[in-house]
Design a protein around this motif. Structure first.
Motif, PDB file in Angstrom:
ATOM      1  N   SER A 170      -2.247  -5.020   4.448  1.00 30.95           N
ATOM      2  CA  SER A 170      -2.179  -5.903   3.273  1.00 30.95           C
ATOM      3  C   SER A 170      -2.478  -7.354   3.625  1.00 30.95           C
ATOM      4  N   ASN A 173       0.717  -9.651   3.401  1.00 29.58           N
ATOM      5  CA  ASN A 173       1.243  -9.944   2.067  1.00 29.58           C
ATOM      6  C   ASN A 173       2.581  -9.220   1.897  1.00 29.58           C
ATOM      7  N   GLU A 176       3.221  -7.487  -1.460  1.00 26.89           N
ATOM      8  CA  GLU A 176       2.531  -6.199  -1.591  1.00 26.89           C
ATOM      9  C   GLU A 176       3.274  -5.096  -0.838  1.00 26.89           C
ATOM     10  N   LYS A 180       4.922  -1.602  -2.478  1.00 28.13           N
ATOM     11  CA  LYS A 180       4.660  -0.232  -2.025  1.00 28.13           C
ATOM     12  C   LYS A 180       5.948   0.480  -1.611  1.00 28.13           C
TER      13      LYS A 180
END
Length: 423
Positions: A170, A173, A176, A180
């Motif tokens: 990612s 990030n 992010e 997930k």
């Protein structure tokens, strides 16, 4: 017998050093046992020995039989040329380096306490649920609690490596990565992998663009999950399907790699429709979830942060078309506890580690406030012995069972060690 036992005997100096000699009668004095190597190469690095008044510094290799040296082709591997002592249980062959120089051999069989070997064999011969099941109730509480704290941290270390891989994919990030991990854990055991595959099917920038609108977030998640593939007369279903058709074209969405979700044997509150709506609602209300979570240290504050329910439609539905009694369907404390255990705490640990900091004390305070998890493995341990009922201990017990007991790693376990040396 396994080589691990000989590693244990050497590492803990669990052998008599009185009149220690090589197979050729040379006196051995152990100055430094060396550093245990768990990777390829000799078993112990940088040992120091005096053999017949000559100081040697180098590596050690351990085998059950001397001839195993040749079985493993060490005679042709230059990585073993600096082995200064071959430690074996049974000496059955002379050993030479690649330059044909002989390696001194120590046969441990004559120097190891017979009770130690007997306890080891008895433990490994057990056919019980865990090798030490019969002895587990009598294990000293201090040893048990210290070991559970240590392997809880081990579990976090292992999970942090998985988080590091997610970070790489990612481009570092953290928001992010949280998206997930959180979506996966919203799916629990039944739909966790499916929900993760939904997260992986999306570019996080798309989530960012849509997360200020609950219906668009639901359309995105439901559509990627394959829940909008059929034709239904339900007005909200049609609305979501129309939104998703537009989003699919606009963002070139593809859900071919998404694992089909399951409703089978799930209670209605755990239906994927409800969990996806709760997740969509959470991300609509809390756009920068990771940034907020990383600053929170109190359990009640986390409960408040996650105190969201479903969108209006799902207050009266568990599935499309069929109405039900009105309910906000808020996330329960038990469910939030699982999110904290499996997502929040591992992320806090990994984030602190990435900054070169330690949040162990804060994490310990947080997880010891959470009640112990209710599952078959944890309950079986509780049947064997009274253990403080905290989530720290349930996580540690799961780690113990999965990565020590099931793998017969009694020699690497403090509990196994205490039983092997009990006499």
């Amino acid at each position: 017998m396994q080589e691990d036992f000989l590693h244990y005997v050497w590492k803990h100096k669990a052998f008599s050093t009185v009149s220690l000699k090589t197979t050729e009668g040379e006196a051995i004095t152990v100055k430094n046992l060396g550093l245990h190597n768990h990777n390829s190469g000799p078993d112990f690095f940088n040992a120091q020995l005096i053999i017949d008044d000559q100081l040697w510094a180098g590596n050690l290799e351990i085998h059950l039989k001397s001839s195993d040296w040749y079985l493993h082709n060490h005679e042709t591997d230059k990585a073993y040329d600096n082995v200064i002592l071959h430690v074996v249980w049974e000496h059955d062959s002379e050993i030479f380096r690649s330059d044909n120089s002989k390696i001194p051999t120590l046969e441990l069989k004559g120097y190891t306490d017979i009770d130690l070997l007997k306890n080891y064999k008895s433990l490994l011969a057990s056919k019980s649920w865990i090798n030490c099941e019969a002895d587990f109730p009598a294990i000293d509480d201090f040893i048990l609690n210290s070991w559970l704290e240590r392997i809880f941290i081990e579990r976090l270390e292992r999970k942090s490596k998985d988080i590091e891989q997610l970070l790489k994919s990612s481009q570092n990030n953290w928001e992010e990565v949280m998206f997930k991990m959180l979506l996966k854990n919203f799916g629990l055991k039944a739909n966790g992998e499916s929900f993760l595959s939904i997260a992986n099917s999306l570019d996080f920038s798309v989530v960012r663009k849509l997360q200020n609108n609950t219906i668009e977030m639901e359309a995105l998640l439901f559509g990627q999950a394959g829940l909008l593939n059929e034709n239904k007369e339900d007005t909200y279903f049609k609305e979501l399907k129309e939104y998703f058709s537009f989003l699919k074209q606009k963002f070139r969405l593809n859900n071919q790699g998404v694992i089909p979700i399951q409703f089978f044997r799930l209670r209605p509150p755990n239906f994927p429709t409800i969990r996806l709506s709760q997740f969509a609602r959470l991300y609509t209300v809390e756009p920068n979830l990771f940034s907020k979570i990383i600053t929170i240290s109190k359990l009640d504050d986390l409960y408040a942060l996650f105190s969201h329910g479903v969108s209006e439609y799902w207050m009266t539905h568990y599935t499309f078309e069929k109405t039900s009694k009105t309910s906000k369907k808020l996330l329960t404390k038990t469910f939030i506890d699982l999110l904290i255990i499996n997502t929040i705490i591992p992320l806090k640990f990994a984030y602190a580690k990435s900054l070169g900091q330690s949040k162990d004390e804060q994490i310990f305070e947080l997880i010891t406030e959470i009640k112990i998890e209710n599952n078959s493995v944890v309950n079986k341990f509780l049947d064997l012995k009274a253990i403080e009922k905290t989530a720290l201990n349930s996580q540690a017990l799961l780690e113990l069972k999965q990565n020590y007991c099931d793998k017969n790693k009694c020699l690497q376990c403090a509990l196994g060690n205490s039983l092997i040396v009990k006499n």
